[in-house]
Design a protein around this motif. Structure first.
Motif, mmCIF file in Angstrom:
data_model
loop_
_atom_site.group_PDB
_atom_site.id
_atom_site.type_symbol
_atom_site.label_atom_id
_atom_site.label_comp_id
_atom_site.label_asym_id
_atom_site.label_seq_id
_atom_site.Cartn_x
_atom_site.Cartn_y
_atom_site.Cartn_z
ATOM 1 N N TRP A 25 -127.289 35.824 -11.950
ATOM 2 C CA TRP A 25 -126.642 36.395 -13.128
ATOM 3 C C TRP A 25 -125.137 36.125 -13.172
ATOM 4 O O TRP A 25 -124.530 36.202 -14.230
ATOM 5 N N SER A 26 -124.503 35.836 -12.050
ATOM 6 C CA SER A 26 -123.044 35.764 -11.999
ATOM 7 C C SER A 26 -122.439 34.662 -12.865
ATOM 8 O O SER A 26 -121.296 34.781 -13.289
ATOM 9 N N SER A 27 -123.165 33.611 -13.163
ATOM 10 C CA SER A 27 -122.597 32.534 -13.981
ATOM 11 C C SER A 27 -122.739 32.802 -15.475
ATOM 12 O O SER A 27 -122.307 32.006 -16.298
ATOM 13 N N PHE A 28 -123.339 33.941 -15.839
ATOM 14 C CA PHE A 28 -123.557 34.270 -17.246
ATOM 15 C C PHE A 28 -122.589 35.350 -17.710
ATOM 16 O O PHE A 28 -122.173 36.196 -16.929
ATOM 17 N N ASP A 29 -122.241 35.321 -18.988
ATOM 18 C CA ASP A 29 -121.300 36.271 -19.576
ATOM 19 C C ASP A 29 -122.045 37.533 -20.019
ATOM 20 O O ASP A 29 -122.506 37.626 -21.156
ATOM 21 N N ALA A 30 -122.158 38.498 -19.128
ATOM 22 C CA ALA A 30 -122.906 39.727 -19.400
ATOM 23 C C ALA A 30 -122.169 40.661 -20.356
ATOM 24 O O ALA A 30 -122.715 41.681 -20.765
ATOM 25 N N ASP A 31 -120.935 40.319 -20.738
ATOM 26 C CA ASP A 31 -120.182 41.137 -21.690
ATOM 27 C C ASP A 31 -120.392 40.684 -23.129
ATOM 28 O O ASP A 31 -119.866 41.305 -24.048
ATOM 29 N N ARG A 32 -121.143 39.589 -23.315
ATOM 30 C CA ARG A 32 -121.332 39.048 -24.664
ATOM 31 C C ARG A 32 -122.800 38.687 -24.876
ATOM 32 O O ARG A 32 -123.196 37.535 -24.782
ATOM 33 N N PRO A 33 -123.637 39.690 -25.163
ATOM 34 C CA PRO A 33 -125.052 39.400 -25.395
ATOM 35 C C PRO A 33 -125.250 38.627 -26.696
ATOM 36 O O PRO A 33 -124.562 38.877 -27.691
ATOM 37 N N LEU A 34 -126.175 37.681 -26.656
ATOM 38 C CA LEU A 34 -126.485 36.845 -27.814
ATOM 39 C C LEU A 34 -127.903 37.108 -28.292
ATOM 40 O O LEU A 34 -128.781 37.425 -27.494
ATOM 41 N N TYR A 35 -128.111 36.910 -29.578
ATOM 42 C CA TYR A 35 -129.431 37.047 -30.192
ATOM 43 C C TYR A 35 -129.904 35.676 -30.649
ATOM 44 O O TYR A 35 -129.171 34.950 -31.328
ATOM 45 N N LEU A 36 -131.130 35.335 -30.265
ATOM 46 C CA LEU A 36 -131.770 34.097 -30.715
ATOM 47 C C LEU A 36 -133.165 34.437 -31.223
ATOM 48 O O LEU A 36 -133.817 35.348 -30.711
ATOM 49 N N GLU A 37 -133.623 33.682 -32.209
ATOM 50 C CA GLU A 37 -134.948 33.888 -32.779
ATOM 51 C C GLU A 37 -135.485 32.539 -33.218
ATOM 52 O O GLU A 37 -134.741 31.705 -33.737
ATOM 53 N N GLY A 38 -136.766 32.312 -32.970
ATOM 54 C CA GLY A 38 -137.334 31.051 -33.393
ATOM 55 C C GLY A 38 -138.755 30.864 -32.915
ATOM 56 O O GLY A 38 -139.472 31.828 -32.646
ATOM 57 N N THR A 39 -139.120 29.587 -32.784
ATOM 58 C CA THR A 39 -140.468 29.195 -32.398
ATOM 59 C C THR A 39 -140.425 28.462 -31.064
ATOM 60 O O THR A 39 -139.594 27.572 -30.869
ATOM 61 N N VAL A 40 -141.320 28.806 -30.181
ATOM 62 C CA VAL A 40 -141.392 28.183 -28.861
ATOM 63 C C VAL A 40 -141.955 26.769 -29.008
ATOM 64 O O VAL A 40 -143.007 26.578 -29.612
ATOM 65 N N SER A 41 -141.236 25.780 -28.456
ATOM 66 C CA SER A 41 -141.714 24.400 -28.521
ATOM 67 C C SER A 41 -142.258 23.917 -27.184
ATOM 68 O O SER A 41 -143.142 23.065 -27.152
ATOM 69 N N LYS A 42 -141.743 24.446 -26.081
ATOM 70 C CA LYS A 42 -142.221 24.070 -24.744
ATOM 71 C C LYS A 42 -142.217 25.305 -23.859
ATOM 72 O O LYS A 42 -141.385 26.198 -24.037
ATOM 73 N N VAL A 43 -143.110 25.307 -22.879
ATOM 74 C CA VAL A 43 -143.208 26.425 -21.944
ATOM 75 C C VAL A 43 -143.389 25.884 -20.531
ATOM 76 O O VAL A 43 -144.156 24.945 -20.316
ATOM 77 N N ARG A 44 -142.673 26.480 -19.585
ATOM 78 C CA ARG A 44 -142.891 26.221 -18.148
ATOM 79 C C ARG A 44 -143.133 27.596 -17.522
ATOM 80 O O ARG A 44 -142.200 28.319 -17.222
ATOM 81 N N TRP A 45 -144.408 27.964 -17.397
ATOM 82 C CA TRP A 45 -144.802 29.279 -16.888
ATOM 83 C C TRP A 45 -144.992 29.155 -15.390
ATOM 84 O O TRP A 45 -146.096 29.028 -14.895
ATOM 85 N N ALA A 50 -140.039 31.757 -15.385
ATOM 86 C CA ALA A 50 -140.619 31.070 -16.541
ATOM 87 C C ALA A 50 -139.485 30.617 -17.454
ATOM 88 O O ALA A 50 -138.425 31.248 -17.512
ATOM 89 N N GLU A 51 -139.701 29.507 -18.135
ATOM 90 C CA GLU A 51 -138.703 28.957 -19.054
ATOM 91 C C GLU A 51 -139.374 28.564 -20.359
ATOM 92 O O GLU A 51 -140.516 28.109 -20.363
ATOM 93 N N LEU A 52 -138.647 28.723 -21.447
ATOM 94 C CA LEU A 52 -139.116 28.335 -22.770
ATOM 95 C C LEU A 52 -138.071 27.454 -23.421
ATOM 96 O O LEU A 52 -136.878 27.605 -23.153
ATOM 97 N N GLU A 53 -138.511 26.569 -24.289
ATOM 98 C CA GLU A 53 -137.594 25.923 -25.218
ATOM 99 C C GLU A 53 -137.845 26.582 -26.555
ATOM 100 O O GLU A 53 -138.979 26.648 -27.026
ATOM 101 N N LEU A 54 -136.779 27.095 -27.153
ATOM 102 C CA LEU A 54 -136.873 27.831 -28.400
ATOM 103 C C LEU A 54 -136.142 27.067 -29.494
ATOM 104 O O LEU A 54 -134.947 26.783 -29.367
#
Length: 156
Positions: A25-45, A50-54
């Motif tokens: 978590w340390s490399s991420f900006d936890a003071d600035r949450p972002l919102y994303l919405e869309g359709t999943v195009s790829k999944v690595r479960w 797990a990772e998604l491409e959105l």
């Protein structure tokens, strides 16, 4: 090159790409949450997480009810209401984002069904502190249909 070093290099080259890029978590900006919405195009479960491409919605905007959405309690001290209240849209214009979810054991604890390509979802999370490099979001909350999942820790 030593035989031992050659074995390490061969083993590392056989790992999936996500394993090479895994970080905390340390490399991420936890003071600035972002919102994303869309359709999943790829999944690595798979582990380490797990990772998604959105593919983002063309008319991405913050939902009017985002700050009022019910979010589940986690064992980590996360103030979900405050986090959702300060969530913003990303400044970068990428149409496709990589979404890093939780490890599979945590997704199972939350009873997150395996996500498939074509699924519509939204996510609140964090990107790198400088928003440079790849468009990657570390998910804090995942919204699938009417269900919300907290991903930083196990269910409280």
């Amino acid at each position: 090159m030593s035989l031992q070093r050659r074995h390490v290099l061969i083993a590392a080259s056989a790992l999936p790409l996500g394993v090479h890029a895994h970080h905390g978590w340390s490399s991420f900006d936890a003071d600035r949450p972002l919102y994303l919405e869309g359709t999943v195009s790829k999944v690595r479960w798979q582990n380490p997480h797990a990772e998604l491409e959105l593919e983002l919605s063309a008319a991405l905007q913050l939902p009017a009810d985002l700050a009022q959405r019910a979010v589940p309690a986690q064992t980590a001290p996360v103030d979900g209401r405050a986090l959702l209240a300060k969530t913003v849209l990303p400044t970068r214009k990428d149409r496709v984002w990589e979404i890093e979810l939780a490890p599979l054991t945590r997704l199972q604890a939350w009873q997150v069904p395996e996500i498939k390509p074509g699924a519509a979802l939204s996510v609140v999370g964090f990107t790198s502190r400088d928003e440079k490099g790849a468009a990657v979001l570390l998910a804090e909350y995942l919204f699938v249909g009417s269900k919300a999942y907290g991903l930083r820790s196990s269910p409280a």
